[in-house]
Design a protein around this motif. Structure first.
Motif, PDB file in Angstrom:
ATOM      1  N   ILE A 153       2.679  -8.508  -0.047  1.00  0.00           N
ATOM      2  CA  ILE A 153       1.568  -9.415   0.283  1.00  0.00           C
ATOM      3  C   ILE A 153       0.351  -8.600   0.728  1.00  0.00           C
ATOM      4  N   GLY A 154       0.576  -7.470   1.392  1.00  0.00           N
ATOM      5  CA  GLY A 154      -0.540  -6.581   1.751  1.00  0.00           C
ATOM      6  C   GLY A 154      -1.344  -6.161   0.534  1.00  0.00           C
ATOM      7  N   HIS A 155      -0.660  -5.856  -0.575  1.00  0.00           N
ATOM      8  CA  HIS A 155      -1.377  -5.513  -1.814  1.00  0.00           C
ATOM      9  C   HIS A 155      -2.243  -6.675  -2.284  1.00  0.00           C
ATOM     10  N   THR A 156      -1.759  -7.908  -2.141  1.00  0.00           N
ATOM     11  CA  THR A 156      -2.554  -9.052  -2.595  1.00  0.00           C
ATOM     12  C   THR A 156      -3.816  -9.223  -1.747  1.00  0.00           C
ATOM     13  N   PHE A 157      -3.821  -8.660  -0.541  1.00  0.00           N
ATOM     14  CA  PHE A 157      -5.017  -8.658   0.305  1.00  0.00           C
ATOM     15  C   PHE A 157      -5.900  -7.442   0.027  1.00  0.00           C
ATOM     16  N   GLY A 158      -5.537  -6.640  -0.966  1.00  0.00           N
ATOM     17  CA  GLY A 158      -6.352  -5.502  -1.360  1.00  0.00           C
ATOM     18  C   GLY A 158      -5.936  -4.172  -0.765  1.00  0.00           C
ATOM     19  N   VAL A 209      15.329   3.427  -0.370  1.00  0.00           N
ATOM     20  CA  VAL A 209      15.596   2.644   0.838  1.00  0.00           C
ATOM     21  C   VAL A 209      15.486   3.506   2.093  1.00  0.00           C
ATOM     22  N   ARG A 210      15.755   4.784   1.985  1.00  0.00           N
ATOM     23  CA  ARG A 210      15.610   5.662   3.157  1.00  0.00           C
ATOM     24  C   ARG A 210      14.170   5.624   3.674  1.00  0.00           C
ATOM     25  N   GLU A 211      13.209   5.662   2.760  1.00  0.00           N
ATOM     26  CA  GLU A 211      11.800   5.602   3.176  1.00  0.00           C
ATOM     27  C   GLU A 211      11.425   4.206   3.683  1.00  0.00           C
ATOM     28  N   VAL A 212      12.011   3.177   3.097  1.00  0.00           N
ATOM     29  CA  VAL A 212      11.785   1.820   3.614  1.00  0.00           C
ATOM     30  C   VAL A 212      12.278   1.755   5.058  1.00  0.00           C
ATOM     31  N   ASP A 213      13.453   2.321   5.311  1.00  0.00           N
ATOM     32  CA  ASP A 213      14.029   2.276   6.649  1.00  0.00           C
ATOM     33  C   ASP A 213      13.199   3.049   7.671  1.00  0.00           C
ATOM     34  N   MET A 214      12.507   4.084   7.230  1.00  0.00           N
ATOM     35  CA  MET A 214      11.735   4.919   8.152  1.00  0.00           C
ATOM     36  C   MET A 214      10.436   4.258   8.596  1.00  0.00           C
ATOM     37  N   LYS A 215       9.895   3.359   7.782  1.00  0.00           N
ATOM     38  CA  LYS A 215       8.609   2.767   8.154  1.00  0.00           C
ATOM     39  C   LYS A 215       8.814   1.536   9.025  1.00  0.00           C
ATOM     40  N   GLU A 216       7.730   1.116   9.666  1.00  0.00           N
ATOM     41  CA  GLU A 216       7.769  -0.057  10.532  1.00  0.00           C
ATOM     42  C   GLU A 216       7.397  -1.295   9.729  1.00  0.00           C
ATOM     43  N   GLN A 217       7.578  -2.456  10.314  1.00  0.00           N
ATOM     44  CA  GLN A 217       7.244  -3.713   9.641  1.00  0.00           C
ATOM     45  C   GLN A 217       5.751  -4.006   9.704  1.00  0.00           C
ATOM     46  N   ASN A 218       5.003  -3.303  10.533  1.00  0.00           N
ATOM     47  CA  ASN A 218       3.597  -3.631  10.779  1.00  0.00           C
ATOM     48  C   ASN A 218       2.631  -2.715  10.047  1.00  0.00           C
ATOM     49  N   LEU A 219       1.407  -3.185   9.942  1.00  0.00           N
ATOM     50  CA  LEU A 219       0.316  -2.382   9.389  1.00  0.00           C
ATOM     51  C   LEU A 219      -0.151  -1.389  10.443  1.00  0.00           C
ATOM     52  N   CYS A 220      -0.513  -0.189  10.011  1.00  0.00           N
ATOM     53  CA  CYS A 220      -1.112   0.777  10.936  1.00  0.00           C
ATOM     54  C   CYS A 220      -2.542   0.311  11.252  1.00  0.00           C
ATOM     55  N   GLY A 221      -3.159   0.942  12.226  1.00  0.00           N
ATOM     56  CA  GLY A 221      -4.522   0.567  12.616  1.00  0.00           C
ATOM     57  C   GLY A 221      -5.519   0.687  11.474  1.00  0.00           C
ATOM     58  N   THR A 222      -5.383   1.728  10.664  1.00  0.00           N
ATOM     59  CA  THR A 222      -6.307   1.935   9.535  1.00  0.00           C
ATOM     60  C   THR A 222      -6.211   0.785   8.539  1.00  0.00           C
ATOM     61  N   CYS A 223      -5.002   0.396   8.204  1.00  0.00           N
ATOM     62  CA  CYS A 223      -4.823  -0.711   7.242  1.00  0.00           C
ATOM     63  C   CYS A 223      -5.285  -2.040   7.842  1.00  0.00           C
ATOM     64  N   GLN A 224      -5.012  -2.244   9.121  1.00  0.00           N
ATOM     65  CA  GLN A 224      -5.489  -3.468   9.780  1.00  0.00           C
ATOM     66  C   GLN A 224      -7.002  -3.548   9.695  1.00  0.00           C
ATOM     67  N   ARG A 225      -7.690  -2.439   9.974  1.00  0.00           N
ATOM     68  CA  ARG A 225      -9.159  -2.454   9.950  1.00  0.00           C
ATOM     69  C   ARG A 225      -9.695  -2.720   8.542  1.00  0.00           C
ATOM     70  N   GLN A 226      -8.977  -2.300   7.515  1.00  0.00           N
ATOM     71  CA  GLN A 226      -9.441  -2.514   6.146  1.00  0.00           C
ATOM     72  C   GLN A 226      -9.476  -3.982   5.772  1.00  0.00           C
ATOM     73  N   ILE A 227      -8.623  -4.781   6.373  1.00  0.00           N
ATOM     74  CA  ILE A 227      -8.583  -6.190   5.966  1.00  0.00           C
ATOM     75  C   ILE A 227      -9.142  -7.139   7.019  1.00  0.00           C
ATOM     76  N   GLU A 235      -4.061  -0.746  -0.491  1.00  0.00           N
ATOM     77  CA  GLU A 235      -3.362   0.207  -1.346  1.00  0.00           C
ATOM     78  C   GLU A 235      -2.287   0.904  -0.518  1.00  0.00           C
ATOM     79  N   HIS A 236      -1.550   1.823  -1.133  1.00  0.00           N
ATOM     80  CA  HIS A 236      -0.530   2.556  -0.389  1.00  0.00           C
ATOM     81  C   HIS A 236      -1.185   3.427   0.670  1.00  0.00           C
ATOM     82  N   CYS A 237      -0.536   3.506   1.815  1.00  0.00           N
ATOM     83  CA  CYS A 237      -1.053   4.221   2.981  1.00  0.00           C
ATOM     84  C   CYS A 237      -0.293   5.543   3.146  1.00  0.00           C
ATOM     85  N   ASP A 238      -1.000   6.576   3.586  1.00  0.00           N
ATOM     86  CA  ASP A 238      -0.371   7.885   3.803  1.00  0.00           C
ATOM     87  C   ASP A 238       0.453   7.950   5.093  1.00  0.00           C
ATOM     88  N   ASN A 239       0.238   7.008   6.000  1.00  0.00           N
ATOM     89  CA  ASN A 239       0.965   6.967   7.256  1.00  0.00           C
ATOM     90  C   ASN A 239       2.410   6.531   6.977  1.00  0.00           C
TER      91      ASN A 239
END
Length: 182
Positions: free
Chosen positions: A141-146, A163-181, A148-152
């Motif tokens: 859904i984040g992609h539908t809001f514009g 799935v290992r990388e999915v497990d390592m990330k959090e469920q939330n947007l980082c500050g940079t992605c939040q500010r973009q939308i 892109e993939h984040c380096d964080n």
């Protein structure tokens, strides 16, 4: 919170395609509400799109599920959820797919189901699976809001091919992605 990007009452419609367990629908809805503070509905279950199956690959075309969600979903954003194994173009598989700034997207739970999270915790496989479902729904859904993939690597918008990388990330947007939308 992200609610500022969403019109008041922005609706995301979760479109189950195939036999999607109630638990998956609940986790998808919970993830969307928690991160995007949007209204969520769960559509009536839909059959697998005609012609989506590629017999040579023994997989389903992700684009066909996005088209279905876009066509029949009742939200400003619509996300198909399916237990079927999806692929996109030359990729071996995808957990999900969305078009930037589009209104449709898809998540497959097929490869999110595993008994292990690579040793990150002592949690049971159901809890790990629930986390993965929420993260992938929020990601697409984040992609539908514009977005892109984040380096964080902790950001839910980080590209996660395993799935290992999915497990390592959090469920939330980082500050940079939040500010973009916002």
């Amino acid at each position: 919170m992200i609610g500022a990007i969403l019109e008041v009452g922005m609706l995301v419609d979760v479109v189950p395609v195939g036999d999607v367990p109630a638990r998956v629908k609940r986790e998808a809805s919970a993830g969307l509400r928690a991160v995007y503070d949007c209204d969520v509905t769960v559509h009536e279950p839909q059959p697998i799109p005609d012609g989506a199956f590629d017999a040579n690959r023994n997989q389903y075309r992700a684009e066909d599920f996005i088209e279905l969600a876009s066509r029949i979903g009742s939200g400003e954003k619509n996300i198909a959820v399916t237990p079927k194994d999806l692929f996109y173009r030359k990729r071996n598989y995808v957990f999900g797919l969305a078009y930037l700034d589009g209104n449709g997207s898809v998540v497959s739970t097929y490869r999110l189901q595993t008994s292990s999270d690579g040793g990150f915790s002592e949690r049971n496989s159901e809890d790990i699976f629930d986390d993965r479902v929420r993260k992938e729904i929020v990601h697409e859904i984040g992609h539908t809001f514009g977005l892109e993939h984040c380096d964080n690597k902790r950001c839910v918008m980080n590209f996660s091919p395993t799935v290992r990388e999915v497990d390592m990330k959090e469920q939330n947007l980082c500050g940079t992605c939040q500010r973009q939308i916002l």
